[in-house]
Design a protein around this motif. Structure first.
Motif, short mmCIF file in Angstrom:
data_model
loop_
_atom_site.label_atom_id
_atom_site.label_comp_id
_atom_site.label_asym_id
_atom_site.label_seq_id
_atom_site.Cartn_x
_atom_site.Cartn_y
_atom_site.Cartn_z
N PHE A 93 0.83 -1.19 0.00
CA PHE A 93 0.00 0.00 0.00
C PHE A 93 0.88 1.25 0.00
N LEU B 86 -3.69 -2.45 4.91
CA LEU B 86 -4.53 -1.27 4.95
C LEU B 86 -4.75 -0.81 6.38
N ILE C 275 -3.36 0.38 -4.04
CA ILE C 275 -3.84 -0.83 -3.38
C ILE C 275 -3.29 -2.05 -4.12
N SER D 137 -1.67 -3.62 -8.97
CA SER D 137 -2.27 -2.67 -8.05
C SER D 137 -3.26 -1.80 -8.81
N TRP E 130 -7.27 -7.28 3.51
CA TRP E 130 -6.80 -5.92 3.77
C TRP E 130 -7.11 -5.49 5.18
#
Length: 414
Positions: free
Chosen positions: A155, A186, A371, A381, A414
């Motif tokens: 991330f 996350l 992400i 991503s 996540w």
């Protein structure tokens, strides 16, 4: 979570990742607070008490040790996080590739070749990718947190300007500089964002997404576009509303960036151009960029960009409406290290392409989260962005994406 002792052991085993490892400071951490015992690293543009902030450059060889921590460092350590060390970077934070001739270049091995991890926050991304730390403080001016995050599969978050404190950060281009985050999960981004930025605001309804018109993405390599469209299909299959929309603010910002002296070039030259007169002080890559800026400033200026950013940001907000933007983070996959070093022309061309998409969003002050989106093979991503100040909406949308049925095992964790 990795213990502080394990993190220190791993840090000492890394190559071309850390400039300084802060063993004593990490060992003395008091494990209490919302980030209790969480190992983290900082890019070497942040002041850390008792260490020299070098920005990975000879320019600061004579700089004294910092007498106190940068405010961002102070806040996360006060929240209980354990500082493992300071990470390497592109010299002066002035490259999207993460190559550093003096301190070494972090790389990842793939298919028998070493690939750059991206920059300028290269060491921060490498430390997170290697599992040494849970998160790293980075910076992001033109994409410096987002590009390496995308290329290593973690991330990467660029917040709105002013959301995170900048006291004690060495500047490259203050108009666009911001502290940023690179993290393994996350939840780590969310936790640190609460410490540095405060309350993210209420959770939105199920987000609506837009993607740029295909013409805007025409510079992307075919493989990048194929993966992006496959990920959009997965989102639609999971029930999210995703529509293509022509966003004139994106195209106008890119056009102005190409026609005039970029703000980063203008401000980097103002800060570091004087060092062009000192032989062997700057790396060849930084020297070329500063020389190009000097030439362009003799013929033009960044004034049209400075004069346009406020209206561009308002236009971007209007064009988004209540939607968030989805886009690839970069036009290209991580290049092989040998290819980047093949020639000055090859390096500079790849660097420009690496920065092409993230740079536009920096002009628009769009909080953007890269992400990692699961799947095998190359790290893949997707980038979620919003209008200035929509940081909480971007992070909440990422949480909703990760909770959606039908997405990959990676996304759902996540």
């Amino acid at each position: 979570m990795t213990t502080v002792e394990d993190a220190l052991t791993r840090a000492h085993r890394t190559r071309n990742t850390f400039l300084r490892i802060t063993d004593e400071r990490a060992a003395a951490v008091v494990s209490q607070g919302p980030l209790a015992g969480m190992p983290f690293a900082v890019k070497d543009i942040f002041d850390v008490r008792g260490t020299r902030t070098s920005a990975a450059s000879r320019v600061f060889d004579d700089r004294p040790d910092a007498s106190r921590d940068a405010e961002a460092v102070r806040r996360v350590t006060a929240a209980g996080a354990a500082l493992i060390g300071k990470t390497t970077m592109s010299e002066l934070a002035y490259s999207g590739l993460g190559v550093n001739e003096r301190f070494g270049t972090p790389t990842l091995s793939r298919a028998g070749r070493e690939h750059v991890v991206g920059g300028s926050s290269s060491g921060s991304a490498a430390a997170v990718r290697a599992g040494v730390v849970a998160f790293a403080l980075a910076s992001d001016t033109s994409g410096s947190a987002r590009i390496p995050a995308a290329w290593v599969g973690v991330f990467g978050f660029r917040p709105s300007l002013g959301r995170y404190p900048s006291d004690g950060m060495t500047a490259l281009a203050p108009t666009l500089d911001t502290a940023g985050l690179i993290a393994a999960r996350l939840e780590h981004v969310e936790a640190v964002d609460r410490i540095l930025g405060g309350d993210p605001g209420p959770a939105p309804e199920v987000p609506v997404f837009v993607v740029p018109h295909e013409e805007y993405l025409s510079g992307c390599d075919g493989d990048v576009l194929d993966r992006f469209h496959a990920d959009l299909a997965r989102l639609r299959a999971a029930g999210f509303r995703v529509a293509e929309r022509r966003l004139e603010s994106l195209e106008l910002a890119r056009r102005l960036h190409r026609l005039h002296v970029p703000i980063v070039e203008s401000e980097a030259y103002a800060a570091f151009g004087r060092y062009l007169e000192e032989p062997d002080l700057l790396s060849s890559q930084v020297r070329r960029r500063l020389e190009r800026a000097r030439t362009r400033l003799r013929q033009g200026s960044a004034d049209p960009l400075y004069g346009s950013v406020s209206s561009l940001r308002r236009q971007f907000r209007r064009e988004l409406g209540n939607a968030l933007l989805l886009s690839p983070a970069t036009e290209i996959d991580a290049p092989a290290y040998d290819d980047v070093r093949a020639s000055a022309e090859a390096h500079d061309e790849v660097n420009a392409r690496a920065l092409a998409l993230t740079m536009v969003l920096s002009y628009l002050d769009a909080p953007s989260l890269v992400i990692p989106f699961g799947g095998g093979g190359l790290p893949r991503s997707i980038q979620v962005s919003g209008a200035s100040g929509w940081d909480g909406r971007v992070l909440r949308a990422a949480r909703q994406l990760g909770a959606a049925p039908g997405l990959s095992e990676t996304a759902r964790h996540w």
